[in-house]
Design a protein around this motif. Sequence first.
Motif, PDB file in Angstrom:
ATOM      1  N   VAL B 100      42.626  37.881  35.829  1.00  0.00           N
ATOM      2  CA  VAL B 100      41.737  36.890  36.430  1.00  0.00           C
ATOM      3  C   VAL B 100      41.545  35.717  35.469  1.00  0.00           C
ATOM      4  N   ALA B 101      41.292  36.036  34.183  1.00  0.00           N
ATOM      5  CA  ALA B 101      41.054  34.978  33.200  1.00  0.00           C
ATOM      6  C   ALA B 101      42.296  34.103  33.049  1.00  0.00           C
ATOM      7  N   GLU B 102      43.450  34.734  32.992  1.00  0.00           N
ATOM      8  CA  GLU B 102      44.690  33.960  32.853  1.00  0.00           C
ATOM      9  C   GLU B 102      44.880  33.032  34.042  1.00  0.00           C
ATOM     10  N   ASN B 103      44.506  33.512  35.236  1.00  0.00           N
ATOM     11  CA  ASN B 103      44.613  32.678  36.418  1.00  0.00           C
ATOM     12  C   ASN B 103      43.676  31.486  36.352  1.00  0.00           C
ATOM     13  N   ALA B 119      40.236  36.168  23.728  1.00  0.00           N
ATOM     14  CA  ALA B 119      38.841  36.600  23.711  1.00  0.00           C
ATOM     15  C   ALA B 119      37.959  35.509  24.320  1.00  0.00           C
ATOM     16  N   ARG B 120      38.220  34.257  23.893  1.00  0.00           N
ATOM     17  CA  ARG B 120      37.418  33.163  24.397  1.00  0.00           C
ATOM     18  C   ARG B 120      37.659  32.964  25.899  1.00  0.00           C
ATOM     19  N   MET B 121      38.921  33.143  26.277  1.00  0.00           N
ATOM     20  CA  MET B 121      39.285  32.975  27.679  1.00  0.00           C
ATOM     21  C   MET B 121      38.507  33.974  28.533  1.00  0.00           C
ATOM     22  N   ARG B 122      38.453  35.249  28.056  1.00  0.00           N
ATOM     23  CA  ARG B 122      37.727  36.279  28.797  1.00  0.00           C
ATOM     24  C   ARG B 122      36.238  35.968  28.830  1.00  0.00           C
ATOM     25  N   ARG B 123      35.702  35.548  27.656  1.00  0.00           N
ATOM     26  CA  ARG B 123      34.267  35.297  27.545  1.00  0.00           C
ATOM     27  C   ARG B 123      33.866  34.173  28.499  1.00  0.00           C
ATOM     28  N   GLU B 124      34.583  33.070  28.389  1.00  0.00           N
ATOM     29  CA  GLU B 124      34.227  31.919  29.212  1.00  0.00           C
ATOM     30  C   GLU B 124      34.507  32.177  30.683  1.00  0.00           C
ATOM     31  N   ARG B 131      28.483  32.532  37.209  1.00  0.00           N
ATOM     32  CA  ARG B 131      27.834  31.430  37.906  1.00  0.00           C
ATOM     33  C   ARG B 131      28.173  31.434  39.389  1.00  0.00           C
ATOM     34  N   PHE B 132      29.315  32.037  39.727  1.00  0.00           N
ATOM     35  CA  PHE B 132      29.728  32.110  41.131  1.00  0.00           C
ATOM     36  C   PHE B 132      29.319  33.435  41.758  1.00  0.00           C
ATOM     37  N   GLY B 133      28.450  34.161  41.057  1.00  0.00           N
ATOM     38  CA  GLY B 133      27.954  35.421  41.597  1.00  0.00           C
ATOM     39  C   GLY B 133      28.955  36.542  41.553  1.00  0.00           C
ATOM     40  N   LEU B 134      29.958  36.421  40.703  1.00  0.00           N
ATOM     41  CA  LEU B 134      30.971  37.475  40.608  1.00  0.00           C
ATOM     42  C   LEU B 134      30.826  38.170  39.257  1.00  0.00           C
ATOM     43  N   SER B 135      30.428  39.442  39.290  1.00  0.00           N
ATOM     44  CA  SER B 135      30.357  40.171  38.020  1.00  0.00           C
ATOM     45  C   SER B 135      31.567  41.092  37.942  1.00  0.00           C
ATOM     46  N   ILE B 136      32.705  40.499  37.571  1.00  0.00           N
ATOM     47  CA  ILE B 136      33.935  41.286  37.494  1.00  0.00           C
ATOM     48  C   ILE B 136      34.536  41.102  36.114  1.00  0.00           C
ATOM     49  N   ASP B 137      35.413  42.050  35.748  1.00  0.00           N
ATOM     50  CA  ASP B 137      36.064  41.991  34.439  1.00  0.00           C
ATOM     51  C   ASP B 137      37.251  41.048  34.527  1.00  0.00           C
ATOM     52  N   PRO B 138      37.189  39.896  33.838  1.00  0.00           N
ATOM     53  CA  PRO B 138      38.277  38.913  33.961  1.00  0.00           C
ATOM     54  C   PRO B 138      39.590  39.374  33.336  1.00  0.00           C
ATOM     55  N   ALA B 139      39.572  40.533  32.648  1.00  0.00           N
ATOM     56  CA  ALA B 139      40.828  41.012  32.055  1.00  0.00           C
ATOM     57  C   ALA B 139      41.667  41.769  33.074  1.00  0.00           C
ATOM     58  N   LEU B 140      41.064  42.145  34.209  1.00  0.00           N
ATOM     59  CA  LEU B 140      41.817  42.895  35.221  1.00  0.00           C
ATOM     60  C   LEU B 140      42.791  41.968  35.939  1.00  0.00           C
ATOM     61  N   LEU B 142      44.578  39.995  38.895  1.00  0.00           N
ATOM     62  CA  LEU B 142      44.031  39.400  40.110  1.00  0.00           C
ATOM     63  C   LEU B 142      44.220  40.308  41.319  1.00  0.00           C
ATOM     64  N   SER B 143      45.379  40.995  41.344  1.00  0.00           N
ATOM     65  CA  SER B 143      45.719  41.805  42.515  1.00  0.00           C
ATOM     66  C   SER B 143      44.759  42.969  42.691  1.00  0.00           C
ATOM     67  N   ALA B 144      43.915  43.262  41.672  1.00  0.00           N
ATOM     68  CA  ALA B 144      42.984  44.378  41.803  1.00  0.00           C
ATOM     69  C   ALA B 144      41.829  44.029  42.734  1.00  0.00           C
ATOM     70  N   PHE B 145      41.725  42.749  43.137  1.00  0.00           N
ATOM     71  CA  PHE B 145      40.563  42.346  43.908  1.00  0.00           C
ATOM     72  C   PHE B 145      40.935  41.990  45.344  1.00  0.00           C
ATOM     73  N   SER B 146      39.909  42.041  46.205  1.00  0.00           N
ATOM     74  CA  SER B 146      40.120  41.739  47.620  1.00  0.00           C
ATOM     75  C   SER B 146      40.444  40.256  47.792  1.00  0.00           C
ATOM     76  N   THR B 147      40.958  39.932  48.965  1.00  0.00           N
ATOM     77  CA  THR B 147      41.284  38.548  49.274  1.00  0.00           C
ATOM     78  C   THR B 147      40.077  37.652  49.074  1.00  0.00           C
ATOM     79  N   ALA B 148      38.909  38.152  49.490  1.00  0.00           N
ATOM     80  CA  ALA B 148      37.710  37.322  49.410  1.00  0.00           C
ATOM     81  C   ALA B 148      37.397  36.976  47.964  1.00  0.00           C
ATOM     82  N   VAL B 149      37.454  37.995  47.101  1.00  0.00           N
ATOM     83  CA  VAL B 149      37.152  37.752  45.691  1.00  0.00           C
ATOM     84  C   VAL B 149      38.196  36.817  45.093  1.00  0.00           C
TER      85      VAL B 149
END
Lengths: 334, 510, 330
Positions: B100-103, B119-124, B131-140, B142-149
């Motif tokens: 997710v972070a790389e994306n 590290a900074r990429m993941r943190r930021e 801020r967008f109401g998504l509490s997800i791990d940005p290291a996962l 992208l394909s791990a998430f639903s279309t909506a996410v």
Amino acid sequence: MNTPAWFAAARSRLLLLAIVLLANVLVAPGFLEVRLVDGRLFGGIIDILNRGAPVMLLAVGMAPVIATRGIDLSVGAVMAIAGAVAAATVNAGHAWPVAILAALGTGLACGLWNGVLVTIFRMQPIVATLILMVAGRGIAQMITQGRVLTFTDAGLAGVSSASLLGLPLPVLLALAAAIGTGLLVRGTALGLFIESVGTSPRAARLAGVPAPALLIGVYVWSGLMAALAGLIATADIRGADANNAGLWLELDAILAVVIGGTSLYGGRFSIGLSVLGALILQGMRTCILRSGLPPELNLLLMAVVVALVLVVQSPACGPVLARMTARLTRRGTA
Amino acid sequence: MGDTASMVLAVRGLTRTFPGVRALDGVDLTLRAGEIHALLGENGAGKSTLINLLTGAQPIDDGTIHLDGRAIRPKNPADAAANGIVAVYQEITLLPNLSVAENIYLGREPTRFGLVDRARMRREGSALLARFGLSIDPALPLSAFSTAVQQLIAIARAVDMSARVLILDEPTASLDSAEVAVLFRLMRELAASGLAILFVTHFLDQVYTVTDRITVLRGGKLVGERLTADLARLDLVAMMLGSLPATESHLQRRTAVAPGDIVVQVTGLGRRNLVSPFTAEIRQAEVLGVAGLLGSGRTETALLLFGAVRADTGGVLVDGKPVTLKGPRDAIRLGFGFCPEDRKLDGIVADLSVRENIVLALQARQGWWKRVPPARQRALADDYIRLLNIRTPDAEKPIQLLSGGNQQKALLARWLATRPRLLILDEPTRGIDVGAHAEIILLLEELRNDGMALYVISSEIEEVAAYADRVLVMRERRQAGMLTGAEVTPAAIIDAIVRPVDGEPSGRAA
Amino acid sequence: MKGFATWGAMALMLAVMTGCGEKASTDKAADKTAPGGLTIGFSQIGSESGWRAAETKLARSEAEKRGITLKVSDAQQQQANQIKAVRSFIAQGVDAILLAPVISSGWDEVLGEAKAANIPVVLLDRLIDTADPSLYLSSVTSDTVEEGRVAGRWLAEKLAGRDCRVVELQGTIGASLVANRKKGFEEGIAGPGNIQIVRTQSGDFTRAKGKEVMEGFIKAEAPGSICAVYAHNDDMMIGAIQAMKEAGLKPGSDILAVSIDGVPDIFKAMADGDANATVELTPNMAGPAYDMLTAYKKDGTVPPKWVQTPSTLYLPDTAAAEYERRKDLY
């Protein structure tokens, strides 16, 4: 039915072939002459057809495989196996028709092996056929025991040297295979099924296309064509050369199909254009071999020319070329 | 509120010409800060072209674009983004195998000593997503998430690229209603922070829910700009279609012909981890509607019924006789047809012509050896192109060049050519323009009246209520109810979808 | 049905693989002979060609003649297998090791181990790249320049001053063997200048390419203007002979044919009058190695670092007999 569309596709390849032939004429001025000697035709064009026959056959088998989004890397090795089987069979005292049937049967079995790996075991085609590409030469070497298995049987040698209606048998075999395969895929629904499976496997399955049987079928057909090519190569030198027969020809066949306009991502394919691709390749090779240039340049020249051909055929160049050829055709008819 | 807000984007006289077609003809568009602006029009109206010109995906032939009073002419999407115009599309254009972070930081990764600072990429990234109401791990990935996410992540990326103008092209097409609600809340927040949002959609309900202003295009020309609050729904459709439409009439319930005999009886059909056993009967000249939220198991019932996935419990009777469904070919032999939900991946064969797509199922049933003669193929294709009003220059055009609605009609034609007894349709009207939408609904009713049995999955509850004779309601991969006769109303369906499953599989069926 | 075919094919593959495995075992039969003589380990590359098979066969028969116990290990073209074999020979405490290296580099470590164990190593057929020549006792190879020279000299003598346009079929571009055989031939025909190479092209050492390239030469040159063909190996020549025949030419008389290697099929062609001469690359590499090792072990005679096998010219007069002698060897 839609002749202009078909012609547009064929036009750029025909133009390429014409350029290649022209280059041959520049290298050897008498190239286009065709003479009839002892009821057999001789000439540069016949040479290209004759020498190109194995790759033409491989391309005829390869095009449907690639159209299903697959690839068959084993065809060169299958050529070696089929040739070895044929030579070993006649040397064991069997009649040449037995040897030919044994070789073709071997090709079918090799194709079945590939098809089963791809279809039933769901291996990626490039991996599945790589197995036979590597192991196949070993099998052929076992049959020939590492030697060039020379034979003297005139019947088997005739696969390469006989002629009919003035044309060498390999040319007739390749043309017959191309026309036969073309009729088979376009005269029935096979072509439609192959293209739909290659374009969208999931949609094809849901529409009821029998994909597994079709996939096995295209690999079996490719194996059969490779065996036929192997017979020609073996008959040509009257010996089965397990190390060298068909070596790297799988790449020539793939290139021929690509020049023929089939995408490696599957979908639309054309037997005729693939055969044209094989002839363009052989024409280039003949030209380079006869040019008298130092042999150190062979590979470089071939690479440069192939790169040029593919660039010319790329979508970026398509419209430019179409306009150019259209102008040429207009001028030609005017 | 839009009237007093400052103008962010001013497009004047924008024109784009293709050989033979003027795709966009002198169009004006004004976007204001803090406003959500709907861009509406049927397929071919010029919406996509306008977006392509704004994002620099295609060159401008004529006209001007002013951003914050400054004239710009985007050369490519990256240039447009640098100017502050970013688009998020229905088909997510991110890379599913990257994290997710790389994306989020693709092409603009934070670096440290010349290396990507992961590290900074993941943190930021994490802070941005919060801020967008998504509490997800940005290291996962992208394909791990639903279309909506994924859609929200794409928007987060777009907004983070200091966007002034955010273009959302059909963002809700593959979201369920809860996800749509989340997206709308986010859109309002973004607008409140001063962004101008251009929102393209087919769903008129959503236009009235979320937008402040509407611009309507038709045939490459501007029809007009209105405040949403001032524009009646019927007038809006009239602007889009160019006449007072009969289209909304399909939402009025019509009386059905008397249903016939049971064609297909489904008893306890199910598969572990896919969908719990469900039971239904499908009669001749009857529409069995299937309702439920995304992920409720509604699509899976169709896959089992068509043999696309093998059931491990239960069975199917056709004309009272038990049948085996080992694959689609078995189902086709029994006279079933299936238009799947994902038209692009599971429906059309993109490279092939309209004709070939239409004859494919018929040909598959006949086998490879008995080819449908070319003349008959052409006749079939031409007949269906005329009957279903498929808009294509000719039958030899590759189907991928057709609009979604026309592709859907061609797929319907593919099955109609096999003269099916049961036609299974999964979201037949999704992502289709208003005109084609109405045509397809009318066609379904005609087919039903001609005696065909229909199994129609739809997320458009009002529509289902309008044409279905009975409705199978799915919830959490179980059968949540079977509504019949007078029970088939939007309210009852929504009630069945929302009400918890009470163990009794047939719900409130009489 | 499908399942059956799969398992059948798998069984076939398995059979192939185990069949290959057996070849790698050492030669047990040879262990029994002559308990008193030397014991020598031979790490052979493989059996990829008839020549290679003949080299192994001759290594065995020559060992038997001398009462040497020979252990052969077939490396199947893998350097790793060769290194393993050499280590195993060291562990068995053999008296000497013969090594036909599959590639030229990467031998320092294992040969160092042999040296430390005081086991002399003789290279057969190919040389290695090393900074330390003391790692091996000696090497037995053919003189590839000389082979070309013998072929060239034969042609020069045969022509006796007549003008001659020669076409050359080279081996695979890039091999040192090719450069040497080309250079030797050019030296052999050098002199009055009556012989000139008019075309040269690679036939990749194969029959098929040899035939294709020769076809091209015949077409490209004026009819009757080619007087001789020189091929870097017999296989290409056999292909070229077919090309000449199919073009209606008589190889051996219309066009002189000289090549290198001495494989059985070229003797047959010579016996049939289709070829004129071949220079033998002898497969008997082990024989000279045995002799030098026996001497070295007996009284410490240090052999020269490089022993060249003879490059013998064979002509049609003895071809039939030579063919009979070789046909079972290869």
